[in-house]
Design an enzyme around this catalytic site. Sequence first.
Site, PDB file in Angstrom:
ATOM      1  N   GLY A 171       9.706   0.215   0.928  1.00  0.00           N
ATOM      2  CA  GLY A 171      10.528  -0.594   1.822  1.00  0.00           C
ATOM      3  C   GLY A 171      10.552  -0.184   3.280  1.00  0.00           C
ATOM      4  O   GLY A 171      11.495  -0.507   3.998  1.00  0.00           O
ATOM      5  N   GLU A 219       4.942   2.619  -6.700  1.00  0.00           N
ATOM      6  CA  GLU A 219       3.685   2.948  -7.394  1.00  0.00           C
ATOM      7  C   GLU A 219       3.538   4.438  -7.693  1.00  0.00           C
ATOM      8  O   GLU A 219       2.462   4.884  -8.071  1.00  0.00           O
ATOM      9  CB  GLU A 219       2.476   2.467  -6.570  1.00  0.00           C
ATOM     10  CG  GLU A 219       2.369   0.974  -6.400  1.00  0.00           C
ATOM     11  CD  GLU A 219       2.034   0.200  -7.681  1.00  0.00           C
ATOM     12  OE1 GLU A 219       2.154   0.773  -8.787  1.00  0.00           O
ATOM     13  OE2 GLU A 219       1.690  -0.978  -7.554  1.00  0.00           O
ATOM     14  N   GLY A 261       0.803  -1.231   0.000  1.00  0.00           N
ATOM     15  CA  GLY A 261       0.000   0.000   0.000  1.00  0.00           C
ATOM     16  C   GLY A 261       0.826   1.267   0.000  1.00  0.00           C
ATOM     17  O   GLY A 261       2.001   1.270   0.375  1.00  0.00           O
ATOM     18  N   HIS A 292      -4.881  -2.844  -0.293  1.00  0.00           N
ATOM     19  CA  HIS A 292      -5.080  -4.212  -0.787  1.00  0.00           C
ATOM     20  C   HIS A 292      -6.325  -4.843  -0.174  1.00  0.00           C
ATOM     21  O   HIS A 292      -6.310  -6.019   0.208  1.00  0.00           O
ATOM     22  CB  HIS A 292      -3.828  -5.054  -0.491  1.00  0.00           C
ATOM     23  CG  HIS A 292      -2.626  -4.630  -1.263  1.00  0.00           C
ATOM     24  ND1 HIS A 292      -1.336  -4.954  -0.911  1.00  0.00           N
ATOM     25  CD2 HIS A 292      -2.515  -3.889  -2.397  1.00  0.00           C
ATOM     26  CE1 HIS A 292      -0.483  -4.440  -1.790  1.00  0.00           C
ATOM     27  NE2 HIS A 292      -1.175  -3.775  -2.701  1.00  0.00           N
ATOM     28  N   HIS A 338      -4.872  -7.436  -7.605  1.00  0.00           N
ATOM     29  CA  HIS A 338      -3.905  -6.598  -6.891  1.00  0.00           C
ATOM     30  C   HIS A 338      -4.529  -5.848  -5.703  1.00  0.00           C
ATOM     31  O   HIS A 338      -4.202  -6.139  -4.566  1.00  0.00           O
ATOM     32  CB  HIS A 338      -3.272  -5.635  -7.903  1.00  0.00           C
ATOM     33  CG  HIS A 338      -2.220  -4.750  -7.316  1.00  0.00           C
ATOM     34  ND1 HIS A 338      -1.463  -3.887  -8.076  1.00  0.00           N
ATOM     35  CD2 HIS A 338      -1.802  -4.570  -6.041  1.00  0.00           C
ATOM     36  CE1 HIS A 338      -0.629  -3.237  -7.301  1.00  0.00           C
ATOM     37  NE2 HIS A 338      -0.817  -3.629  -6.057  1.00  0.00           N
TER      38      HIS A 338
HETATM   39 ZN   LIG Z   1      -0.207  -2.761  -4.263  1.00  0.00          ZN
END
Ligand SMILES: [Zn+2]
Length: 219
Positions: free
Chosen positions: A54, A84, A36, A105, A166
């Site tokens: 990360g 993203e 996310g 998600h 996804h």
């Molecule tokens: Zn994702």
Amino acid sequence: MSEEGFELISDEELKEEVCRVMKALYQRSLISALGGNVSARAPDAKEFWITPSGVFKGAVETDDLVKLDLEGNLIEGFLRPSIEWPLHAAIYKNRPDVNAVVHAHNPFTLGLALSGIGLKPISVEAVMVLRKVEIVPFAFPGTDKLAELVGKAASTGARALILQNHGIVAMGANLLEAEAVAETLEEVAIAQYVSMSLGKEPPTIPEKDIELYMKLYKM
Ligand SMILES: [Zn+2]
């Protein structure tokens, strides 16, 4: 308040809201430890703040956030931005009305989509908050292809997108709105799932009442 009805918001306030929303999504099990991402910009800004890649998402802090322009150039921050970021930038390019983007998600929303079941207008929230939900076909996370598909789907005026195989994307004029869209998706998906798993076809709010809501709330 400005003419458009938006409150003027400082970078510091925006960053604090991004972190608050990220933690809330984690606590509600809408994202995992590394899944996310959330972004936000001041109204009309060509730059946006986004969560990093990360980093444990349940404890993101304001210093972890990264500011990018719409081409992905680093403006401020030390960490790597979320992979993203192209998806977020594609939405801001296509939707001047959107100032906050949440990617989560949502397990029940995704589960229904994987089963080919669309969300229905089963509650007032489903009608008012979600309004329009578009399905985006699968593309690998972090790719330009996914960003292109998301930009196209967002340009229809949708408030929520389901990324097949996804997760979801929720959009709003501010972070609170985008957060509400992400949570409402899951709330509606769970209610619908419960009803359907008990063998029922859930009743929906009639079309004429939806029109009435739209008029009442000037949507
Ligand atoms: Zn994702």
